[in-house]
Write an enzyme that holds these catalytic residues in place. Structure first.
Site, PDB file in Angstrom:
ATOM      1  N   LYS A 148       5.465   0.425 -28.465  1.00  0.00           N
ATOM      2  CA  LYS A 148       4.604   0.632 -27.296  1.00  0.00           C
ATOM      3  C   LYS A 148       5.309   0.267 -25.999  1.00  0.00           C
ATOM      4  O   LYS A 148       5.085   0.883 -24.968  1.00  0.00           O
ATOM      5  CB  LYS A 148       3.300  -0.159 -27.445  1.00  0.00           C
ATOM      6  CG  LYS A 148       2.342   0.465 -28.454  1.00  0.00           C
ATOM      7  CD  LYS A 148       0.899   0.068 -28.228  1.00  0.00           C
ATOM      8  CE  LYS A 148      -0.020   0.899 -29.100  1.00  0.00           C
ATOM      9  NZ  LYS A 148      -1.425   0.534 -28.993  1.00  0.00           N
ATOM     10  N   LYS A 152       2.370   9.490 -33.894  1.00  0.00           N
ATOM     11  CA  LYS A 152       1.030   9.528 -34.487  1.00  0.00           C
ATOM     12  C   LYS A 152       0.017  10.097 -33.492  1.00  0.00           C
ATOM     13  O   LYS A 152       0.219  10.024 -32.283  1.00  0.00           O
ATOM     14  CB  LYS A 152       0.611   8.145 -34.987  1.00  0.00           C
ATOM     15  CG  LYS A 152       0.213   7.157 -33.933  1.00  0.00           C
ATOM     16  CD  LYS A 152      -0.465   5.957 -34.600  1.00  0.00           C
ATOM     17  CE  LYS A 152      -1.008   5.037 -33.511  1.00  0.00           C
ATOM     18  NZ  LYS A 152      -2.127   4.243 -33.902  1.00  0.00           N
ATOM     19  N   LYS A 204      -5.116   8.148 -29.071  1.00  0.00           N
ATOM     20  CA  LYS A 204      -6.126   8.351 -28.016  1.00  0.00           C
ATOM     21  C   LYS A 204      -5.489   8.487 -26.646  1.00  0.00           C
ATOM     22  O   LYS A 204      -5.943   9.232 -25.809  1.00  0.00           O
ATOM     23  CB  LYS A 204      -7.056   7.127 -27.934  1.00  0.00           C
ATOM     24  CG  LYS A 204      -8.023   6.980 -29.056  1.00  0.00           C
ATOM     25  CD  LYS A 204      -8.970   5.826 -28.711  1.00  0.00           C
ATOM     26  CE  LYS A 204      -9.204   4.933 -29.905  1.00  0.00           C
ATOM     27  NZ  LYS A 204      -8.263   3.820 -30.013  1.00  0.00           N
TER      28      LYS A 204
END
Ligand code: AQP
Length: 335
Positions: free
Chosen positions: A114, A197, A200
């Protein structure tokens, strides 16, 4: 799915609209677990969400409550609440961050992914995310935590933190939680890039199917999803190095609740055009009724707020007992 499960805890971030990955990888299993586990706690983890900037947190929090209920989380069977509504989470987080070791956190791959090349500009919260996750789980003495591939490492860290705390304070306050590994749908990938992946917060709407998408949106996203030129194989070996194909067939298998191999037995030899047509129909059948229910629930905000307030009350009743014993063990002043 295992029988005789005492206590489940799982969380989900209000960081955007729910997508098919969240549904197949997590929520549909939570719904099933409600009829298996004795205690089910599902938490909208807004404190986790702010580890990266959020613009519509309050709105997303209420929407997520509507989405979870529409998917089948029943407030009569499960405790559903918002993390920041129970300050025991952040209080225990501090205590656990004094138990967790820097070396352990440094090994967490999700932070590396991230934060990527922006490490120096990532928040301390993003780095310390796993200790808050440990607090979430340990407060409720969860015996099992349903996890997808991406969360296995964090759960292992929770177990290490719990064991270290129990050793240091010579107690058995914390239950050591077991992972509940999902059989199907563990990792749904982006429709545009099967190395990432489905997420959202992804920039491209075309990379994900949302639970509120219309039939037309679902059809176009599947039609435009990346594939390759070959037909669909009949054996899983035929999917090697074909990440996009494997992802779409994995979605199909999850929807059918079967293994990749049995899905291939049915669709082996299909062209992608034919396969995508069938997949679209299956997705529409699954998602449109959920989307309609979400829209209905969203209209009554007070009803949603009532459910969340009741959930927070139930959650606090459990967590305050754990926190009291933790404070005693640590030796905090008792006013
Ligand atoms: N693509 C996925 N495939 C399977 N499972 C998934 N989950 C998330 N994405 C996939 C599972 O959904 C649960 C809730 O996830 P989360 O919202 O807490 O965080 P996340 O994993 O970071 O989800 P997103 O969608 O990628 O959110 P953002 O973009 O905000 O980071 C978890 O059980 C997760 O495994």
């Amino acid at each position: 799915m295992q029988k005789s499960i005492e206590a489940i805890f799982s969380g989900i971030q209000p960081s955007g609209k729910l997508h098919l990955g969240n549904y197949l990888g997590a929520i549909q299993n939570w719904v099933k677990l409600q009829n298996i586990a004795k205690q089910n706690i599902y938490c909208i983890v807004d404190c986790h969400a702010i580890t990266v900037p959020q613009t519509q947190l309050q709105k997303n929090t209420l929407h997520l409550a509507a989405e979870l209920i529409a998917c089948g989380i029943e407030p009569q069977k499960s405790i559903l609440f918002v993390q920041s509504d129970n300050s025991h989470h952040t209080e225990l987080n501090w205590i656990l961050s004094c138990t967790a070791l820097i070396g352990w956190l440094a090994r967490m791959t999700q932070f590396k992914e991230k934060a990527s090349r922006e490490r120096e500009n990532a928040s301390v919260g993003l780095y310390a995310y796993p200790t808050l996750m440990a607090a979430d789980i340990l407060l409720y003495k969860a015996t099992h935590v349903p996890v997808g591939e991406d969360q296995k490492q964090h759960l292992e860290l929770t177990r290490n933190i719990a064991q270290r705390f129990n050793n240091i304070y010579d107690s058995n306050i914390f239950t050591i939680p077991e992972p509940l590994i999902l059989e199907v749908g563990a990792r749904v990938m982006s429709l545009r890039d099967a190395t990432a992946k489905m997420s959202k917060s992804a920039k491209s709407e075309m990379s994900m199917i949302n639970l509120t998408d219309s039939s037309e949106q679902i059809a176009i996203k599947i039609r435009k999803s990346k594939t390759d030129a070959d037909a669909i194989p009949s054996e899983t070996q035929g999917l090697e190095n074909r990440l996009e194909a494997k992802n779409l067939i994995g979605i199909y298998a999850s929807l059918q609740n079967c293994s990749l191999q049995s899905a291939l037995q049915k669709i082996g030899g299909y062209s992608f055009a034919k396969f995508k047509g069938e997949l679209t129909e299956m997705l529409i059948d699954k998602i449109i009724p959920i989307g309609n229910e979400i829209n209905k629930l969203k209209e009554d905000e007070n009803h949603l707020r009532g459910i969340l307030a009741h959930g927070a009350e139930q959650a606090k009743k459990i967590s305050k007992t754990t926190l009291r014993t933790v404070r005693e063990a640590v030796g905090f002043y008792a006013p």
